[in-house]
Motif scaffolding. Structure first.
Motif, PDB file in Angstrom:
ATOM      1  N   ILE A 355       0.859  -1.176   0.000  1.00  0.00           N
ATOM      2  CA  ILE A 355       0.000   0.000   0.000  1.00  0.00           C
ATOM      3  C   ILE A 355       0.896   1.227   0.000  1.00  0.00           C
ATOM      4  N   ILE A 421       3.288   0.585   2.979  1.00  0.00           N
ATOM      5  CA  ILE A 421       2.718  -0.132   4.117  1.00  0.00           C
ATOM      6  C   ILE A 421       2.499  -1.594   3.726  1.00  0.00           C
ATOM      7  N   GLU A 423       0.545  -4.846   3.517  1.00  0.00           N
ATOM      8  CA  GLU A 423      -0.910  -5.079   3.498  1.00  0.00           C
ATOM      9  C   GLU A 423      -1.372  -5.975   4.631  1.00  0.00           C
ATOM     10  N   ILE A 424      -0.526  -6.886   5.069  1.00  0.00           N
ATOM     11  CA  ILE A 424      -0.952  -7.861   6.083  1.00  0.00           C
ATOM     12  C   ILE A 424      -0.687  -7.355   7.502  1.00  0.00           C
ATOM     13  N   THR A 425       0.514  -6.869   7.748  1.00  0.00           N
ATOM     14  CA  THR A 425       0.843  -6.452   9.123  1.00  0.00           C
ATOM     15  C   THR A 425       0.481  -4.994   9.394  1.00  0.00           C
ATOM     16  N   ASN A 426       0.196  -4.222   8.348  1.00  0.00           N
ATOM     17  CA  ASN A 426      -0.099  -2.788   8.449  1.00  0.00           C
ATOM     18  C   ASN A 426       1.099  -1.956   8.916  1.00  0.00           C
ATOM     19  N   GLU A 427       2.280  -2.559   8.933  1.00  0.00           N
ATOM     20  CA  GLU A 427       3.452  -1.790   9.366  1.00  0.00           C
ATOM     21  C   GLU A 427       3.939  -0.866   8.248  1.00  0.00           C
ATOM     22  N   THR A 428       4.527   0.257   8.644  1.00  0.00           N
ATOM     23  CA  THR A 428       5.187   1.147   7.677  1.00  0.00           C
ATOM     24  C   THR A 428       6.532   0.518   7.352  1.00  0.00           C
TER      25      THR A 428
ATOM     26  N   ARG B 164       5.835   2.177  14.922  1.00  0.00           N
ATOM     27  CA  ARG B 164       5.933   2.421  13.485  1.00  0.00           C
ATOM     28  C   ARG B 164       6.732   3.693  13.222  1.00  0.00           C
ATOM     29  N   PRO B 165       7.636   3.633  12.253  1.00  0.00           N
ATOM     30  CA  PRO B 165       8.345   4.871  11.912  1.00  0.00           C
ATOM     31  C   PRO B 165       7.334   5.895  11.407  1.00  0.00           C
ATOM     32  N   ASN B 172       0.206   6.681   9.428  1.00  0.00           N
ATOM     33  CA  ASN B 172      -0.314   5.353   9.110  1.00  0.00           C
ATOM     34  C   ASN B 172      -1.213   4.876  10.250  1.00  0.00           C
ATOM     35  N   ARG B 174      -3.496   2.437   9.895  1.00  0.00           N
ATOM     36  CA  ARG B 174      -4.105   1.133   9.537  1.00  0.00           C
ATOM     37  C   ARG B 174      -3.951   0.163  10.695  1.00  0.00           C
ATOM     38  N   LYS B 175      -4.982  -0.627  10.912  1.00  0.00           N
ATOM     39  CA  LYS B 175      -4.940  -1.539  12.056  1.00  0.00           C
ATOM     40  C   LYS B 175      -5.831  -2.739  11.827  1.00  0.00           C
ATOM     41  N   LYS B 176      -5.669  -3.728  12.707  1.00  0.00           N
ATOM     42  CA  LYS B 176      -6.538  -4.903  12.646  1.00  0.00           C
ATOM     43  C   LYS B 176      -7.724  -4.687  13.575  1.00  0.00           C
TER      44      LYS B 176
END
Lengths: 435, 301
Positions: A355, A421, A423-428, B164-165, B172, B174-176
């Motif tokens: 992403i 980003i 897609e699965i972990t949403n980490e940057t 997260r950086p 960002n 975004r989350k679960k």
């Protein structure tokens, strides 16, 4: 030269408050390892501008004593997390604040080792100025080169190189000139607009706030003077009008029944009432009839301002769209070339889908190719090794699912920067600077 | 009043409004934590600015420990009425009654730690996926490492080593499912900035920030207010002093400063000269060197 860093409130409170409200903001970044005197320098800046308080100093004295340090360990002040204090290292970016009568400063303090390249990149992303420390005994080392490279990659407009520990080289002018020369040679290969050099001794405070009596041969300004006066207003792009739409304001109230405002922060340039504008990606055109900040309407909005824009025509605009001027368009494309820094333990996957976030816009993308990696030790390009892991820097080509509207990072930091980003972990997982 | 040279307060305001709008845009069910203290009052003021002429598109959330200063609660209700805002209140007493937490005992008993449970329960009850807070990085060393958008796992916990950086101004969020974010629009503000802004914007604040007479007692060098639930040690004696709050928290842990400051101008002058940090008078931070980091990990404000 400014030595009086603390305003005397008793002289004239109203005048003083007036000057406080007129201060500019300068964000600078520092990078360094444990022993190059970075913590001492920051501690010195905070202490001399009275940003360290008595209770902090007492806590510090106590902590230093318990750890068996002979002098006050200023690093204990900058290392905020338990793990950092235990290990005696800075892991993350820490933000520090101080002010003088002229400016408010935000320091993004980052670790200097190669395994923290991503933290340095993070700290550098918002900085107006990079402060680079060189140990006068060791001269230019690998780490110096890396810091200068990152500052240039992230397009920090100003760089101040402090040649520290001058007391350990007998305050030698020759040594200072030698290091300056070495640094300038590196700089010619990088993209740095403004470099200054200051010989300092952070431990004793030479040329930090007060002029050194040990180095009469140095006629330049002190470090604090540079920080207070380096001209930063011209660093902002006031030419290319870009307004990423962040949020659509629709009051649904009787009083403001037909109000539809496009809220956002002007990324660059200037928008004025009456301006003909174009909306991307739809291509619709309209005219600005009103620019609002809270209860006030203003005639123009300049880069950096958070405003709400009202247009003459009722057109469909949503978050992620960009308002620009008809005669000055950004690049509109699905193929984007960018420099990147990889942040994650999971390596980059060529042809992998990610992403991509750019201004207020979000699209899916695929990494088509890694053009090259930069060998951080030599700053040479490596075009054969395509394995990209954590902290790697290089150049890649990306294909986005839908066109994005951008400028080159060099021209426009706000519309030329992206993050990737997972897609699965949403980490940057990566930062990108569009070429 | 537009100049191409932004002052630092204008820049901080523009940044905070941007962050608040970003939170409203990126999350489905945001809320804003409101304590009645100056930071949350300033944050709410910025939220009103961010969405004007529309109303603030999310409710505020106040966790009432039952140990609040009465003036703070009255001010909260007054402000909501005046601005047409919505403030949800949840009570630590309810959490205690439900047997989820146990009241601390002893002289230093406080509900400061307990309120984390009430807060996380409220976040779950309303399915909030973002809680904006007035925390500032200059307050405390663990906060200095906090992000604007700070991730919380499904247990509401913060993992400071795995943040997260955060680059440029691209956030960002975004989350679960079940995870949430804490968002801090005032990250880059200092105590002085908050007061200067209150002065310039003429923002109303609770009366206890100004000098007033109050019955207080001294514990380990900190002046604390007397209250029915405050247990005094045999050596501690109530006296009447002219004091004011520098921060507002629970009565049990809010140190009062001896002060004659009766206007915001006076307060700015006092802050600019003071040599003790804002949280220096906060009893909750004195429990250990990592008191704030420990509480933040558990999901504290």
């Amino acid at each position: 030269m400014s030595t009086n860093l603390v305003i005397d409130m008793k002289t004239n409170i109203n005048e003083t408050i007036g000057s406080y409200t007129q201060m500019e903001l300068l964000r600078f970044t520092t990078a360094g390892s444990v022993d190059d005197g970075k913590s001492t320098l920051i501690g010195r800046l905070l202490y001399d501008s009275k940003a360290i308080f008595e209770d902090q100093l007492k806590a510090l004295e106590k902590a230093s004593m318990l750890k068996g340090d002979e002098t006050i360990n200023l690093a204990l002040l900058t290392d905020g997390l338990k793990a950092e204090r235990e290990q005696g290292i800075t892991i993350d970016v820490a933000y520090r604040y101080f002010h003088t009568p002229r400016r408010k400063f935000i320091i993004a303090d980052t670790p200097g080792h190669i395994q923290y390249t991503r933290n340095m990149v993070t700290g550098a992303s918002t900085a107006n100025l990079a402060l680079i420390l060189v140990d006068a005994r060791h001269g230019i080392v690998e780490q110096t080169r890396r810091h200068a490279f990152i500052a240039s990659l992230l397009q920090i407009p100003h760089m101040v190189v402090c040649i520290n520990k001058m007391d350990l080289v007998s305050y030698s002018e020759e040594r200072f000139n030698e290091i300056t020369q070495q640094f300038l040679e590196i700089a010619t290969k990088l993209d740095i607009k403004d470099i200054r050099f200051v010989p300092i001794c952070a431990l004793h405070g030479d040329n930090i706030v007060k002029r050194s009596t040990q180095m009469p041969w140095y006629e330049g300004p002190t470090l604090m003077w540079l920080l207070e006066t380096i001209y930063i207003s011209s660093d902002t792009n006031f030419i290319d009008a870009r307004f990423p739409v962040q949020y659509v304001i629709r009051p649904n109230s009787k009083e403001f029944h037909d109000y539809r405002g496009y809220a956002g922060r002007v990324a660059s340039g200037i928008f004025r009432k009456g301006d003909k504008i174009k909306v991307l990606p739809s291509g619709y055109t309209s005219t600005i009839v009103q620019i609002d900040i809270f209860e006030n309407s203003i005639n123009e909005a300049v880069a950096g301002q958070s405003v709400s824009i009202v247009l003459a025509d009722d057109i469909d605009i949503s978050r992620g769209d960009m308002i620009v001027k008809e005669n000055n368009l950004p690049v509109i494309s699905q193929d984007v070339e960018m420099m990147f820094c990889w942040f994650n333990e999971r390596p980059l996957q060529i042809k992998g889908k990610y992403i991509l976030r750019h201004t207020t816009n979000e699209v899916k993308c695929m990494i088509n190719d890694v053009r090259y990696k930069i060998e951080m030790n030599t700053l040479q390009r490596n075009e054969t090794d395509k394995h990209v892991g954590m902290n790697d820097i290089g150049r890649m080509s990306v294909r986005t699912q839908k066109p994005i509207f951008f400028d080159s990072y060099r021209k426009n930091r706000n519309t030329g920067s992206v993050i990737l980003i997972d897609e699965i972990t949403n980490e940057t997982i990566a930062a990108g600077m569009i070429i | 009043m537009i100049s191409y040279k932004n002052t630092h307060l204008q820049e901080l305001e523009n940044e905070a409004i941007y962050v608040i709008r970003e939170a409203a845009a990126q999350f489905e069910r945001p809320t804003m934590l409101f304590s009645g203290g100056k930071d949350s009052i300033v944050m709410y003021h910025l939220a009103r600015k961010a969405f004007y002429p529309a109303k603030v598109p999310f409710p505020l959330l106040h966790i009432d420990t039952g140990h609040n200063f009465q003036e703070t609660l009255e001010f909260r209700d007054y402000l909501m009425k005046k601005t047409g805002g919505t403030c949800i209140v949840r009570y630590v007493q309810d959490t205690i009654n439900q047997g989820k937490v146990q009241e601390e005992t002893g002289y230093n008993a406080s509900r400061n730690v307990l309120q984390t449970v009430t807060l996380l329960d409220a976040i779950e009850e309303f399915k909030f996926d973002c809680a904006m807070g007035g925390g500032r990085r200059d307050e405390e060393k663990a906060r200095a490492k906090e992000r604007f958008f700070s991730h919380r796992d499904e247990f509401g916990q913060w993992d400071p080593k795995n943040q997260r950086p955060e680059l440029w101004n691209i956030f960002n969020g975004r989350k679960k499912m079940g995870e949430h974010f804490r968002v801090f629009p005032l990250s880059n503000w200092t105590e002085l900035d908050v007061w200067l802004y209150i002065l310039l914007e003429k923002i109303e604040i609770p009366s206890i920030y100004f000098s007033h007479e109050r019955e207080v007692f001294n514990r380990d060098g900190v002046w604390l207010a007397t209250a029915p639930f405050m247990k005094l040690k045999p050596t501690e004696h109530p006296v009447i002093k002219r004091v004011r709050c520098r921060t507002i928290g629970d009565i049990t842990c809010t140190g009062l400063v001896l002060s004659e400051a009766s206007s915001v101008e006076d307060i700015v002058a006092e802050i600019a000269q003071t040599r003790i940090t804002e949280r220096g008078g906060r009893y909750d931070d004195k429990r250990s060197d990592t008191a704030m980091e420990d509480r933040k990990r558990e999901g504290y404000f």
